[in-house]
Scaffold this motif. Structure first.
Motif, PDB file in Angstrom:
ATOM      1  N   ARG A  10       3.219   6.455   3.959  1.00 17.19           N
ATOM      2  CA  ARG A  10       4.627   5.271   4.146  1.00 17.19           C
ATOM      3  C   ARG A  10       5.328   4.125   3.124  1.00 17.19           C
ATOM      4  O   ARG A  10       4.018   4.140   2.193  1.00 17.19           O
ATOM      5  N   SER A  11       6.351   3.654   3.237  1.00 20.32           N
ATOM      6  CA  SER A  11       7.443   2.969   2.368  1.00 20.32           C
ATOM      7  C   SER A  11       7.539   1.977   3.556  1.00 20.32           C
ATOM      8  O   SER A  11       8.447   1.945   4.260  1.00 20.32           O
ATOM      9  N   GLU A  12       7.491   0.655   2.224  1.00 18.64           N
ATOM     10  CA  GLU A  12       8.708  -0.006   3.088  1.00 18.64           C
ATOM     11  C   GLU A  12       9.116  -1.026   2.442  1.00 18.64           C
ATOM     12  O   GLU A  12       8.585  -2.170   1.594  1.00 18.64           O
TER      13      GLU A  12
END
Length: 88
Positions: free
Chosen positions: A21-23
């Motif tokens: 996941r990337s934010e």
């Protein structure tokens, strides 16, 4: 009590297939290439991305304006050079 400091490295162009996941912070714009990559382009210095890796660890990546993150099929991510990486 001493403040905990995270490890910090300046990294050149790297890629990873371990990103779960990337934010991205608000300093990015998004385009899609003809080949299907999603390209995130930093619109300001110190643009930040927090990534969660498959082994459960997290990293904070910091880019200058114009830095790029390309995300392809299967979750493969390519990060432009140079950028700062900090373990969280």
């Amino acid at each position: 009590m001493p403040k905990k400091t995270a490890a910090r490295n300046v990294e050149n162009q790297v890629y990873s297939n371990r990103v779960v996941r990337s934010e991205f912070d608000r300093n990015w714009r998004t385009v899609v290439s003809r080949s299907g990559y999603v390209i995130y382009i930093a619109t300001a210095n110190r643009a930040k991305v927090t990534v969660l890796l498959a082994n459960g660890s997290s990293k904070l990546l910091i880019f200058n304006k114009g830095g790029r993150v390309l995300v392809g099929g299967g979750g493969t991510s390519h990060y432009s050079k140079p950028h700062i990486a900090r373990n969280l």
